[in-house]
Design a protein around this motif. Structure first.
Motif, PDB file in Angstrom:
ATOM      1  N   ASP A  71      28.813  36.485  57.876  1.00  0.00           N
ATOM      2  CA  ASP A  71      28.356  34.732  57.215  1.00  0.00           C
ATOM      3  C   ASP A  71      29.672  34.303  57.029  1.00  0.00           C
ATOM      4  OD1 ASP A  71      25.881  36.360  56.894  1.00  0.00           O
ATOM      5  OD2 ASP A  71      26.853  36.987  55.110  1.00  0.00           O
ATOM      6  N   THR A  72      30.520  34.005  58.539  1.00  0.00           N
ATOM      7  CA  THR A  72      32.061  33.160  58.588  1.00  0.00           C
ATOM      8  C   THR A  72      32.290  33.316  60.047  1.00  0.00           C
ATOM      9  OG1 THR A  72      33.979  35.072  58.337  1.00  0.00           O
ATOM     10  CG2 THR A  72      32.607  33.234  56.435  1.00  0.00           C
ATOM     11  N   PRO A  73      32.265  32.382  60.865  1.00  0.00           N
ATOM     12  CA  PRO A  73      32.782  32.268  62.339  1.00  0.00           C
ATOM     13  C   PRO A  73      34.303  32.830  62.562  1.00  0.00           C
ATOM     14  CG  PRO A  73      33.098  29.876  61.250  1.00  0.00           C
ATOM     15  CD  PRO A  73      32.486  30.581  60.376  1.00  0.00           C
ATOM     16  N   PRO A  74      34.860  33.610  63.997  1.00  0.00           N
ATOM     17  CA  PRO A  74      35.676  34.010  63.836  1.00  0.00           C
ATOM     18  C   PRO A  74      36.986  33.352  63.674  1.00  0.00           C
ATOM     19  CG  PRO A  74      34.445  34.544  65.332  1.00  0.00           C
ATOM     20  CD  PRO A  74      33.583  33.160  64.551  1.00  0.00           C
ATOM     21  N   LEU A  75      38.486  34.092  63.787  1.00  0.00           N
ATOM     22  CA  LEU A  75      39.108  32.724  63.221  1.00  0.00           C
ATOM     23  C   LEU A  75      40.242  32.291  64.437  1.00  0.00           C
ATOM     24  CD1 LEU A  75      41.232  34.353  60.043  1.00  0.00           C
ATOM     25  CD2 LEU A  75      39.800  32.165  60.364  1.00  0.00           C
ATOM     26  N   GLY A  76      39.469  33.697  65.389  1.00  0.00           N
ATOM     27  CA  GLY A  76      40.480  33.233  66.668  1.00  0.00           C
ATOM     28  C   GLY A  76      41.446  34.282  66.917  1.00  0.00           C
ATOM     29  N   ILE A  77      41.312  35.701  66.320  1.00  0.00           N
ATOM     30  CA  ILE A  77      42.088  36.806  66.837  1.00  0.00           C
ATOM     31  C   ILE A  77      40.926  36.966  67.655  1.00  0.00           C
ATOM     32  CG2 ILE A  77      43.105  39.136  65.753  1.00  0.00           C
ATOM     33  CD1 ILE A  77      42.884  37.811  63.123  1.00  0.00           C
TER      34      ILE A  77
END
Length: 114
Positions: free
Chosen positions: A52-58
């Motif tokens: 339920d959260t967007p990816p951080l960019g990893i």
């Protein structure tokens, strides 16, 4: 990381798959992986995120190429797109050691053989 039983194979960009990731302490937590690149038998790349959260960019990436006697596999983890300052203050990157990445090849080989 282990993928829950019964999960369908990845077949396209945009899919998601869930995995259980373990801390070195042994505690497990679910991760939702967003597929950002896919080429059958050549490439799989994904961005992990908490449910339920967007990816951080990893970005994690596996590449596969034909090689004498089998398949050559490479793995990469790119965290250069992470911009969440609270996360960057809390976590030291890279979070995964060379030994942990090497162990993932063993798990991949085991999974491919089953």
């Amino acid at each position: 990381m282990s993928v829950p039983a019964g999960q369908l194979p990845i077949t396209a960009f945009g899919q998601r798959f869930v995995a259980q990731v373990r801390f070195p302490s042994g505690a497990a937590y679910p991760v939702v992986n967003h597929v950002v690149a896919f080429e059958l038998d050549r490439l799989l790349a994904w961005l992990p995120a908490n449910p339920d959260t967007p990816p951080l960019g990893i970005r994690w990436e596996w590449t596969f190429a034909e090689a004498a006697g089998g398949t050559a596999v490479s793995q990469a983890c790119d965290w250069s797109a992470v911009t969440d300052t609270a996360y960057l203050r809390r976590v030291r990157l890279p979070r995964v050691s060379f030994e942990q990445m090497s162990a993932s090849f063993v798990r991949l080989e085991r999974a491919a053989g089953s």
